[in-house]
Design a protein around this motif. Sequence first.
Motif, PDB file in Angstrom:
ATOM      1  N   SER A   5      33.866  -5.550  28.400  1.00  0.00           N
ATOM      2  CA  SER A   5      34.054  -4.184  27.915  1.00  0.00           C
ATOM      3  C   SER A   5      34.529  -4.190  26.460  1.00  0.00           C
ATOM      4  N   ILE A   6      35.466  -5.066  26.140  1.00  0.00           N
ATOM      5  CA  ILE A   6      35.948  -5.193  24.765  1.00  0.00           C
ATOM      6  C   ILE A   6      34.802  -5.639  23.853  1.00  0.00           C
ATOM      7  N   ALA A   7      34.001  -6.580  24.322  1.00  0.00           N
ATOM      8  CA  ALA A   7      32.871  -7.069  23.522  1.00  0.00           C
ATOM      9  C   ALA A   7      31.911  -5.928  23.185  1.00  0.00           C
ATOM     10  N   ARG A   8      31.672  -5.023  24.141  1.00  0.00           N
ATOM     11  CA  ARG A   8      30.790  -3.879  23.878  1.00  0.00           C
ATOM     12  C   ARG A   8      31.405  -2.949  22.831  1.00  0.00           C
ATOM     13  N   ARG A   9      32.712  -2.706  22.939  1.00  0.00           N
ATOM     14  CA  ARG A   9      33.378  -1.807  21.983  1.00  0.00           C
ATOM     15  C   ARG A   9      33.407  -2.376  20.570  1.00  0.00           C
ATOM     16  N   PHE A  10      33.470  -3.703  20.467  1.00  0.00           N
ATOM     17  CA  PHE A  10      33.559  -4.331  19.148  1.00  0.00           C
ATOM     18  C   PHE A  10      32.266  -5.069  18.788  1.00  0.00           C
ATOM     19  N   GLN A  11      31.139  -4.589  19.275  1.00  0.00           N
ATOM     20  CA  GLN A  11      29.868  -5.276  19.046  1.00  0.00           C
ATOM     21  C   GLN A  11      29.485  -5.360  17.577  1.00  0.00           C
ATOM     22  N   SER A  12      30.044  -4.489  16.741  1.00  0.00           N
ATOM     23  CA  SER A  12      29.706  -4.518  15.321  1.00  0.00           C
ATOM     24  C   SER A  12      30.637  -5.440  14.520  1.00  0.00           C
ATOM     25  N   ALA A  13      31.510  -6.165  15.191  1.00  0.00           N
ATOM     26  CA  ALA A  13      32.426  -7.070  14.484  1.00  0.00           C
ATOM     27  C   ALA A  13      31.624  -8.089  13.677  1.00  0.00           C
ATOM     28  N   ASP A  14      32.113  -8.390  12.485  1.00  0.00           N
ATOM     29  CA  ASP A  14      31.400  -9.350  11.650  1.00  0.00           C
ATOM     30  C   ASP A  14      31.613 -10.783  12.161  1.00  0.00           C
ATOM     31  N   LEU A  15      30.788 -11.679  11.679  1.00  0.00           N
ATOM     32  CA  LEU A  15      30.866 -13.068  12.141  1.00  0.00           C
ATOM     33  C   LEU A  15      32.194 -13.727  11.772  1.00  0.00           C
ATOM     34  N   GLY A  16      32.830 -13.278  10.699  1.00  0.00           N
ATOM     35  CA  GLY A  16      34.143 -13.809  10.331  1.00  0.00           C
ATOM     36  C   GLY A  16      35.177 -13.508  11.396  1.00  0.00           C
ATOM     37  N   ALA A  17      35.146 -12.303  11.950  1.00  0.00           N
ATOM     38  CA  ALA A  17      36.070 -11.929  13.025  1.00  0.00           C
ATOM     39  C   ALA A  17      35.798 -12.775  14.265  1.00  0.00           C
ATOM     40  N   ILE A  18      34.525 -12.967  14.578  1.00  0.00           N
ATOM     41  CA  ILE A  18      34.169 -13.781  15.740  1.00  0.00           C
ATOM     42  C   ILE A  18      34.624 -15.225  15.532  1.00  0.00           C
ATOM     43  N   GLN A  19      34.458 -15.724  14.324  1.00  0.00           N
ATOM     44  CA  GLN A  19      34.898 -17.081  14.016  1.00  0.00           C
ATOM     45  C   GLN A  19      36.421 -17.206  14.186  1.00  0.00           C
ATOM     46  N   ASN A  20      37.169 -16.194  13.760  1.00  0.00           N
ATOM     47  CA  ASN A  20      38.619 -16.208  13.946  1.00  0.00           C
ATOM     48  C   ASN A  20      38.969 -16.297  15.427  1.00  0.00           C
TER      49      ASN A  20
END
Length: 132
Positions: A74-89
């Motif tokens: 559910s969180i992943a759907r809400r933050f689907q537009s997160a940039d790759l830098g955030a995902i890397q963090n």
Amino acid sequence: PRFAPHSILPSTKPDTPCYLESVPRSITSQIRAELRSMANPEIAAHAQGFFKTAKGEYGAGDRFHGVRVPALRSIARRFQSADLGAIQNLLRSAFHEERLLAAIMLRTRFEKGDEIRSRTPASNHQETPVHT
């Protein structure tokens, strides 16, 4: 430490605007706050035993918020537009759920890339033959 906290501390020089006041809260911070708000110590304790996190075991040092997988999706759907830098963090986190959330987000992007690719004409994405 994994991060250099000094790189985000406000300036201590007089008449210098605080760096943190001018920057909106990062996506990574928002996601981590969401995970902390959903934390369940009982689930976290169970996960530590399940994933063998004691010294010398394969998951030694792994930490848990205690958030179940459906909530992570559910969180992943809400933050689907997160940039790759955030995902890397998130991938670099000591917390299991943060790394798993990053993996879910990457998987979703990979699948969406396949969907986009399947909607375009085949001639736009044919592989170049490799000569051996």
